[in-house]
Design an enzyme around this catalytic site. Structure first.
Site, PDB file in Angstrom:
ATOM      1  N   ASP A  90       0.833  -1.198   0.000  1.00 17.74           N
ATOM      2  CA  ASP A  90       0.000   0.000   0.000  1.00 17.74           C
ATOM      3  C   ASP A  90       0.869   1.251   0.000  1.00 17.74           C
ATOM      4  OD1 ASP A  90      -2.029   1.857   0.324  1.00 17.74           O
ATOM      5  OD2 ASP A  90      -2.256   1.480   2.470  1.00 17.74           O
ATOM      6  N   ASP A 145      -1.792   5.935  -5.212  1.00 21.12           N
ATOM      7  CA  ASP A 145      -2.076   5.008  -4.118  1.00 21.12           C
ATOM      8  C   ASP A 145      -2.459   3.622  -4.627  1.00 21.12           C
ATOM      9  OD1 ASP A 145      -2.690   3.854  -1.680  1.00 21.12           O
ATOM     10  OD2 ASP A 145      -4.647   4.816  -1.530  1.00 21.12           O
TER      11      ASP A 145
END
Length: 405
Positions: free
Chosen positions: A118, A297
């Site tokens: 992430d 992201d």
């Protein structure tokens, strides 16, 4: 399996100023990764919660930034205090449709775990051996069985979009990915996992953040920065390829076999998230938005903008319908020409990656909306990233995009 070495890229001009390229990494390593899919729920339900969780994640990061640096992040003004820790009615078991995971090893002797990667957060956590029933089906981390584990005497608590939390104790331990080892890496041993992290819905055991230290809830170096500080990799960059047939993470530079042509680089504007300037988005000839700040992201499924921009975009896609929950339904046959521009270079989002199959004969559009944050910044997630080879360059504080090979 052949792993090509990291190599030196030619520097490219950006707004008349040459940006440096990632340096040669003698210890580069390619890691195969897999897509995690949600279980039992529609794509719409999954991405609605993913939007909520992304907002909560960025809220948490902004709070951590202020704690760690003593100053408010420039984007912090967009968070409405009355909406902190948004408690939506959808259960966290509807977690994101697409996140990306692979194996790591932790401790001595080493125990293998799987983690989601992430770039929108900075911390590593795993389920603890003392965790309850929500951790069943996962490989559990037992620090007492690792000779290299050390308690930091600190706790942690991470909040998600439905108000649930992951919480536990902080340790340091040895963490390995492929042949790369980070010693004394700070990690969280979670004694509480919310329902959405049950193995039925979350096949990976834990999560590994790859943003900057400034937003670490632990106020500690993220895993890749630890590798870099310990000279385990000599190139301070990592790169992702996300496709249905082959996905990978390259640590210590880039994999030259996975892209063609040159990279387009955009500088990181604030070292916290992978935050850059996006020049704009178009659907066909319709300008959806002009220059705006964007966070790149891997932990967010959609591209997330503001509702007014989304309305403009979907007006250009015949048959679109606003679902009123941050998503639009689009015809699965829609062939919209969606483009994003970074560093003056136009990148196309394929129709296949933009229209997400909802499992009921309809599709969800790859642009979502959330006005609480998008008045100041957009989130650029996997809908876009599946169309490019992306390098996150820590050494030179920049993000680069190239055409997939």
């Amino acid at each position: 399996m052949y792993f090509s070495p990291a190599f030196v890229l030619a520097a490219l001009p950006f707004l008349a100023t040459a940006l440096p390229s990632p340096a040669t990494g003698a210890s580069g390593m390619s890691i195969p990764i897999q897509k995690r899919r949600s279980s039992g729920k529609t794509t719409r339900e999954a991405v609605v919660l993913n939007i909520k969780n992304s907002v909560a994640k960025f809220q948490r990061g902004l709070e951590a930034y202020e704690r760690n640096t003593g100053s408010a992040h420039p984007l912090a003004k967009v968070i409405n205090p009355s909406k902190k820790r948004d408690t939506g009615s959808i259960s966290l078991t509807d977690d994101a449709e697409e996140l990306w995971y692979a194996a790591i090893s932790v401790g001595t002797p080493a125990v293998k775990y799987t983690v989601d990667f992430d770039t929108g957060s900075s911390d590593l956590f795993l389920p603890a051996s003392t965790c309850g029933t929500t951790c069943s089906g996962h490989t559990l981390y037992n620090p007492s069985k690792s000779s290299t584990s050390k308690s930091l005497g600190k706790s942690f608590s991470l909040a998600y979009g439905d108000g649930s939390t992951v919480s536990g104790k902080q340790y340091t331990d040895t963490v390995q990915i492929g042949g790369l080892t980070a010693t004394k890496q700070t990690l969280g041993s979670a004694t509480k996992y919310s329902t959405g992290f049950e193995s039925e819905y979350f096949p990976a055991d834990g999560l590994l953040g790859m943003a900057f230290k400034a937003i670490s809830d632990y106020n500690a170096n993220p895993f890749f920065q630890t590798l870099l500080s310990q000279d385990t990799v000599s190139a301070g960059a990592f790169a992702f390829k996300f496709t249905e047939d082959e996905s990978s993470l390259y640590l210590g530079g880039v994999d030259e076999d996975l892209y063609t042509g040159d990279f387009t680089y955009v500088p990181v504007t604030q070292e916290a998230y992978w935050q850059v300037d996006m020049d704009g988005m178009k659907v066909g000839s319709t300008t959806v938005t002009s220059s705006t700040s964007a966070i790149i992201d891997t932990g967010t499924t959609l591209i997330i903008g503001d509702s007014a921009s989304a309305k403009k975009a979907y007006k250009a896609i015949s048959g679109s319908k606003d679902n009123g929950d941050g998503t639009y339904t689009v015809p699965c046959s829609a062939s919209a020409n969606v483009t994003l521009t970074f560093g003056g270079e136009v990148f196309t989002v394929s129709s296949a990656s933009f229209a997400l199959d909802n499992g009921d004969g309809t599709c969800i559009g790859g642009l979502g909306y959330e006005d609480d944050i998008a008045s100041e910044f957009w989130i650029v997630g996997d809908v876009f990233l599946q169309n490019v080879y992306t390098v996150f360059d820590v050494d030179n504080s920049q993000v680069g995009f190239a055409t997939l090979a």
